[in-house]
Each structure stands twice: as structure tokens, then as C-alpha cells.
Design a protein around this motif. Structure first.
Motif, PDB file in Angstrom:
ATOM      1  N   TYR A 249       0.820  -1.209   0.000  1.00 41.74           N
ATOM      2  CA  TYR A 249       0.000   0.000   0.000  1.00 41.74           C
ATOM      3  C   TYR A 249       0.857   1.263   0.000  1.00 41.74           C
ATOM      4  CZ  TYR A 249      -3.527  -3.402   1.330  1.00 41.74           C
ATOM      5  OH  TYR A 249      -4.357  -4.500   1.355  1.00 41.74           O
ATOM      6  N   ASN A 250       2.155   1.092  -0.174  1.00 39.50           N
ATOM      7  CA  ASN A 250       3.053   2.240  -0.231  1.00 39.50           C
ATOM      8  C   ASN A 250       3.042   2.839  -1.633  1.00 39.50           C
ATOM      9  OD1 ASN A 250       3.890   1.844   2.448  1.00 39.50           O
ATOM     10  ND2 ASN A 250       5.370   0.286   1.795  1.00 39.50           N
ATOM     11  N   HIS A 251       3.634   4.031  -1.745  1.00 41.29           N
ATOM     12  CA  HIS A 251       3.719   4.670  -3.048  1.00 41.29           C
ATOM     13  C   HIS A 251       4.615   3.854  -3.966  1.00 41.29           C
ATOM     14  CE1 HIS A 251       1.752   8.081  -1.315  1.00 41.29           C
ATOM     15  NE2 HIS A 251       2.728   8.289  -0.459  1.00 41.29           N
ATOM     16  N   PRO A 252       4.274   3.733  -5.230  1.00 35.17           N
ATOM     17  CA  PRO A 252       5.172   3.065  -6.167  1.00 35.17           C
ATOM     18  C   PRO A 252       6.534   3.748  -6.177  1.00 35.17           C
ATOM     19  CG  PRO A 252       3.026   3.426  -7.154  1.00 35.17           C
ATOM     20  CD  PRO A 252       3.028   4.175  -5.856  1.00 35.17           C
ATOM     21  N   GLU A 253       7.592   2.960  -6.328  1.00 35.59           N
ATOM     22  CA  GLU A 253       8.950   3.491  -6.239  1.00 35.59           C
ATOM     23  C   GLU A 253       9.220   4.571  -7.270  1.00 35.59           C
ATOM     24  OE1 GLU A 253      11.620   0.266  -6.508  1.00 35.59           O
ATOM     25  OE2 GLU A 253      10.992  -0.680  -4.613  1.00 35.59           O
ATOM     26  N   GLU A 254       8.660   4.418  -8.464  1.00 42.01           N
ATOM     27  CA  GLU A 254       8.973   5.398  -9.498  1.00 42.01           C
ATOM     28  C   GLU A 254       8.377   6.763  -9.195  1.00 42.01           C
ATOM     29  OE1 GLU A 254       7.339   2.644  -9.941  1.00 42.01           O
ATOM     30  OE2 GLU A 254       5.425   2.906 -11.000  1.00 42.01           O
ATOM     31  N   MET A 255       7.446   6.822  -8.243  1.00 41.77           N
ATOM     32  CA  MET A 255       6.828   8.101  -7.928  1.00 41.77           C
ATOM     33  C   MET A 255       7.655   8.898  -6.914  1.00 41.77           C
ATOM     34  SD  MET A 255       4.224   8.257  -9.816  1.00 41.77           S
ATOM     35  CE  MET A 255       3.022   7.275 -10.711  1.00 41.77           C
ATOM     36  N   ASP A 256       8.690   8.279  -6.347  1.00 37.22           N
ATOM     37  CA  ASP A 256       9.458   8.933  -5.285  1.00 37.22           C
ATOM     38  C   ASP A 256      10.819   9.434  -5.759  1.00 37.22           C
ATOM     39  OD1 ASP A 256       7.457   8.466  -3.407  1.00 37.22           O
ATOM     40  OD2 ASP A 256       8.198   6.445  -2.991  1.00 37.22           O
ATOM     41  N   LYS A 257      10.995   9.621  -7.021  1.00 35.47           N
ATOM     42  CA  LYS A 257      12.289  10.031  -7.544  1.00 35.47           C
ATOM     43  C   LYS A 257      12.599  11.481  -7.213  1.00 35.47           C
ATOM     44  CE  LYS A 257      12.559   6.748 -11.400  1.00 35.47           C
ATOM     45  NZ  LYS A 257      12.662   6.594 -12.873  1.00 35.47           N
ATOM     46  N   SER A 258      11.609  12.347  -7.293  1.00 33.31           N
ATOM     47  CA  SER A 258      11.830  13.766  -7.031  1.00 33.31           C
ATOM     48  C   SER A 258      10.552  14.378  -6.481  1.00 33.31           C
ATOM     49  CB  SER A 258      12.262  14.496  -8.305  1.00 33.31           C
ATOM     50  OG  SER A 258      11.196  14.524  -9.242  1.00 33.31           O
ATOM     51  N   ALA A 259      10.710  15.601  -5.938  1.00 37.75           N
ATOM     52  CA  ALA A 259       9.553  16.295  -5.396  1.00 37.75           C
ATOM     53  C   ALA A 259       8.537  16.605  -6.484  1.00 37.75           C
ATOM     54  CB  ALA A 259       9.995  17.574  -4.696  1.00 37.75           C
ATOM     55  N   MET A 260       9.026  16.953  -7.675  1.00 33.28           N
ATOM     56  CA  MET A 260       8.132  17.268  -8.779  1.00 33.28           C
ATOM     57  C   MET A 260       7.364  16.043  -9.219  1.00 33.28           C
ATOM     58  SD  MET A 260       6.988  19.699 -10.540  1.00 33.28           S
ATOM     59  CE  MET A 260       5.846  19.825 -11.903  1.00 33.28           C
ATOM     60  N   ASP A 261       8.036  14.873  -9.208  1.00 32.65           N
ATOM     61  CA  ASP A 261       7.355  13.636  -9.566  1.00 32.65           C
ATOM     62  C   ASP A 261       6.252  13.309  -8.558  1.00 32.65           C
ATOM     63  OD1 ASP A 261       8.777  13.175 -11.862  1.00 32.65           O
ATOM     64  OD2 ASP A 261      10.330  11.997 -10.858  1.00 32.65           O
ATOM     65  N   ARG A 262       6.539  13.507  -7.281  1.00 32.31           N
ATOM     66  CA  ARG A 262       5.536  13.231  -6.249  1.00 32.31           C
ATOM     67  C   ARG A 262       4.345  14.177  -6.376  1.00 32.31           C
ATOM     68  NH1 ARG A 262      10.259  12.715  -3.047  1.00 32.31           N
ATOM     69  NH2 ARG A 262       9.926  14.809  -2.173  1.00 32.31           N
ATOM     70  N   PHE A 263       4.641  15.461  -6.599  1.00 34.34           N
ATOM     71  CA  PHE A 263       3.565  16.440  -6.753  1.00 34.34           C
ATOM     72  C   PHE A 263       2.722  16.137  -7.983  1.00 34.34           C
ATOM     73  CE2 PHE A 263       2.123  20.743  -8.179  1.00 34.34           C
ATOM     74  CZ  PHE A 263       1.257  20.982  -7.123  1.00 34.34           C
ATOM     75  N   SER A 264       3.384  15.783  -9.080  1.00 39.39           N
ATOM     76  CA  SER A 264       2.663  15.433 -10.300  1.00 39.39           C
ATOM     77  C   SER A 264       1.813  14.189 -10.100  1.00 39.39           C
ATOM     78  CB  SER A 264       3.664  15.216 -11.440  1.00 39.39           C
ATOM     79  OG  SER A 264       3.016  14.795 -12.615  1.00 39.39           O
TER      80      SER A 264
END
Length: 492
Positions: A249-264
């Protein structure tokens, strides 16, 4: 007073303010003056300082308002048919990024926000500021509020996309499901273009048998039942099969690369939630099928229909989102959603007949939805003919219009089979139709309530809707630039 109880003609009279001496009409003035409003309503000023508002026959010739014999039940079926869509199956993807708490909170906020704007539209259909006039089309209401130029500029694209564009997406989804059904039953494969053509032909054939929006009621009933069935089947079967192994249930790893990726990613999830709620572009049209008079306005049965239908919609969408996330976590893909995840993880223990039944139910729902979303386009095209020729469309003309529209939607679906990948981008562009414009229109039309609590709330919600629309479009463009898109032109 004029006639008040006629089903096809509503006449309302009310006295104007008495003129001052400088405004006293000259004896040379004509006894009456007539003004045509939107080609469907005449406003007459007579020499007794009385205004007479009367609908003319143009509305009686167009598919949306041709029949005003609808009821609470027909309106409820229309709302369910237009409100439960295939895109609800990707709601678990939003929860994979937002998590349990924020996902649930955002889903609830979006639900009550769009329920409130629906209430505004229902009230604005017969506004108290201009008694006797019914706004049975979103574009008419926008023009009345923003003016002819600005109203068309703001509303034409979202209304036409949510009508014609939705029909294109329905062909893409319907053709895809037909292809999966054929593969499941036969084990072989055929061209996607062929299945697009099959779906489009069946949809247009159905449209030939449904002359107006009120005649779609039985089809909407079937489509509503089908939508409720497949949503319920998908989440109940997921509970029965249980959670998949190694669910996360955690965030997919590819979404945690950068702050902009997380915000997007967060904005993309909000976009998924926003586009799950649809149907605002046909609310006024559905209400236009109900009879109305000064004693029995249409807003009372319409609002009851909205409450009943939206509660059923919530009973479908919330379990799909919550159970889908519980059962598969972040393993639900945006391409296919919960249905694809269920088949990938449970196909060995699920019979082909059961999956075939689910596919058939989905196809029925998609075909039914096509009818109600195509009707505003049919109405617009026929209105062009009616205004120019000043007569009702013949059966041949009406059939030709619908065949041409069906052919056009089929060609667009074949040319752009990746249109579903642009759902967040287009959803951001059309979001204002659902969450923003009703708030601003209410403040403009209901001038007597200016600067009250409701006025300020509408202003705040409208500005928030604009900001959300801009952010969603920006996030969608960022994802397209960074990740690209599988633009398989003419290769469905």
C-alpha cells in the motif's frame, strides 16, 4: 395571466415597473414589441406594461425538448446511466498514491462538491430572476450568464467534448472489451478496428430507434442496471478472492524520484478522482424532459432524482475504490483499472463464463451511455437544420445526421485509439463545466443574493475549481513530456 399548465408551452406574465415621466411611451410607439431569446423563447412587451414570455415551436422539434413527458423514474435512470462509467474502475490507482486517508477524503470532497454544483444547475434550469424561461441546454444557460461570445468561448469545447468526445472514448472502450470477449471465448484475435466498427454500428443502429432524449429512458434503465451490476461484481469478486500476495500500500517506487514527480503524481490522482464523476453536461438536458408549470416546477422531481441516483452512484464508486486498493494495492494499472487487475491475478481460479458475463454487462452499459451522451450533439446538429430551414427534421435527415456523427466518432476512435491516455489532460480542461461554471453562473444570474454567504462560497469554489483545472493540465503536460505517450495512430 396566460396558460400555465400546458406541457409544451409555458406562458408567464408579470408587471414591469411603472415608467417615469421621461420614460412614458409615445403614442406613436407600437402597441407591442417582441424579442426572440436563443431562438426558442419570445418575450413580448405590450402597452399594459406586461411582459409575456412564451416558448415557440423550435424546442418542440429538437431531440432534447421534443418530448417533455418524463418522470422522476426516467430522470433517475438517465442520471445513473450517465453517472456510472468505465473510468470508475481506475479509482484504486488514485488511492495507491494518496493512501487510505487522503484518498477517502478527496473522494468525499469531490462527491459532495459535484453534488452541490448539480443542485445549482437544477435550480438554474428555471431561475427565479427570469420567470417562464427554461434553460434545457448547458450552452443556453452559459450564454444567458456570460453573454453570447464569452458563453460560447467557455462552454462549447467542454460540452462538445463531454458529448462527442465521450462517444469516441466509449467506442474505444467498447471495442476493446469486445476484443477481449472474443479472445476469451475463441482464443484467437481480430483487428481492433473491426471491433470498433461493430460497436459503432450497433450504437448508431440503436440511435435510429430513439428519436428523442425521453425515448432513451428504457435504454438508460438497462444501462443503469448494467453499470451497477459490473461495478458490484468487480468489487464483490475481489473480496471473495482475497488480497493478492505481497500486496503493498506504499507509493510506487517510481513516484518517489523527485519532489516534482511526487507532486505530479498527487495531481494525477486527483484528476482520476475528478473524472470519475461525470454527467453534468446532460443534467439540464435531462431536466428539460420533465413537464413543468408555475405550480409544479420541474426542479422538485429532478432534485429528488439527483439525490436517489447520486446515492446509488456513491454506493458503486466508493466500494470500487476502497476494495480495489485493499485487494491489489499499488498493482492496479491506469490502463484497464480494477477489471484488468482482477483478471491478471485471478484468471486461473475464475471461469471464462463469469468473465464473459462481466464483459457483456460492460458492453451493454457502454452502448447505453453512448445514446445519452450523443443526444446533445444530435440536438445541436438538428438545431442548425431547423433554424435554417424553419421546419422539423424529416426522418431521413435525422437518420443521416446520426449516421454521419457515428461515422465521424468511429474515424476519430480509429485515428486516436490512445485518447484514453489523455483522460487527465482533457479532464483538466473540461473540469470547469462540473466544478466551476455552475458556481459563477449562480452568482451572475441570481443577482438579488449578491455578497451573501452563498455568493462568497460560490466565488471561492469557482476560483478553487479554476486553480485545480490549471494544476491538472500542468501535471498532465509534465507527465506527457517526461514519460511520453504511445501514439498508435490508426492502430487500435
Amino acid at each position: 395571466m396566460g396558460q400555465e399548465d400546458s406541457e409544451l408551452t409555458i406562458i408567464q406574465e408579470w408587471p414591469l415597473c411603472l415608467p417615469t415621466r421621461s420614460q412614458t411611451p409615445s403614442p406613436l410607439q407600437p402597441e407591442s414589441l417582441q424579442i426572440i431569446v436563443d431562438g426558442a423563447t419570445s418575450v413580448s412587451f405590450n402597452n399594459n406594461n406586461v411582459v409575456v414570455v412564451e416558448t415557440n415551436t423550435i424546442d418542440d422539434w429538437l431531440p432534447i425538448t421534443e418530448s417533455r413527458n418524463g418522470s422522476f423514474w426516467s430522470a433517475t435512470c438517465h442520471l445513473l446511466n450517465s453517472g456510472i462509467g468505465y473510468q470508475a474502475l481506475i479509482l484504486p490507482v488514485a488511492f495507491a498514491t494518496l493512501g487510505w486517508a487522503w484518498g477517502s477524503v478527496c473522494l468525499c470532497i469531490a462527491f459532495f462538491w459535484q453534488l452541490y454544483t448539480t443542485w445549482l444547475l437544477v435550480q438554474l434550469h428555471e431561475t427565479s430572476s427570469v420567470p417562464g424561461i427554461r434553460y434545457s441546454r448547458y450552452l443556453q444557460l452559459a450564454i444567458a450568464a456570460f453573454g453570447p461570445k464569452m458563453g460560447k468561448l467557455l462552454v462549447i469545447f467542454p460540452v462538445m467534448y463531454l458529448s462527442g468526445g465521450s462517444c469516441v472514448v466509449l467506442i474505444i472502450n467498447g471495442g476493446g472489451v469486445l476484443k477481449q470477449l472474443y479472445q476469451l471465448l475463441s482464443g484467437s484475435d481480430l483487428s481492433g478496428t473491426l471491433w470498433f466498427l461493430v460497436f459503432a454500428c450497433v450504437a448508431i443502429l440503436m440511435a435510429q430507434l430513439l428519436p428523442n432524449l425521453n425515448s432513451v429512458a428504457k435504454v438508460s434503465l438497462i444501462g443503469a442496471v448494467a453499470g451497477i451490476l459490473y461495478c458490484t461484481l468487480v468489487w464483490t469478486l475481489s473480496i471473495r478472492k482475497g488480497r493478492v500476495e505481497n500486496v503493498s500500500y506504499n507509493h510506487p517506487e517510481e513516484m518517489d524520484k523527485s519532489a516534482m514527480d511526487r507532486f505530479s503524481s498527487v495531481l494525477n490522482s486527483l484528476g482520476i478522482i475528478v473524472i470519475a464523476f461525470k454527467g453534468h453536461n446532460v443534467v439540464l438536458e435531462i431536466q428539460g424532459t420533465l413537464p413543468s408549470s408555475s405550480k409544479h416546477p420541474s426542479k422538485k422531481p429532478m432534485w429528488t432524482s439527483v439525490l436517489v441516483s447520486y446515492m446509488i452512484v456513491a454506493m458503486c464508486l466508493f466500494p470500487v475504490a476502497i476494495v480495489g486498493f485493499w485487494g491489489y494495492g499499488n498493482k492496479v494499472s491506469q490502463n484497464g483499472g480494477l477489471l484488468k487487475a482482477f483478471w491478471e491475478f485471478h484468471k486461473r481460479e475464475t471461469s471464462n463464463l463469469l468473465m464473459a458475463a462481466v464483459y457483456i454487462i460492460i458492453i451493454i452499459n457502454l452502448l447505453s451511455s453512448y445514446q445519452i451522451y450523443a443526444m446533445p450533439v444530435f440536438d445541436t446538429l438538428e438545431s442548425i437544420y431547423v433554424v435554417r430551414k424553419k421546419r422539423r427534421c424529416s426522418r431521413c435527415v435525422r437518420a443521416g445526421i446520426r449516421i454521419c456523427f457515428g461515422g465521424l466518432t468511429f474515424l476519430v476512435a480509429v485515428a486516436f485509439p490512445f485518447l484514453g491516455q489523455l483522460a487527465i489532460l482533457v479532464g483538466g480542461l473540461t473540469l470547469n463545466l462540473t466544478f466551476t461554471y455552475p458556481c459563477f453562473i449562480w452568482n451572475i444570474v441570481e443577482k438579488g443574493r449578491k455578497y451573501g454567504k452563498m455568493w462568497w462560497m460560490n466565488l471561492g469554489l469557482g476560483c478553487l475549481g479554476i486553480a485545480l483545472s490549471v494544476l491538472l493540465v500542468g501535471a498532465a503536460l509534465w507527465n506527457l513530456v517526461k514519460n511520453g505517450i504511445d501514439a498508435n495512430f490508426f492502430k487500435p
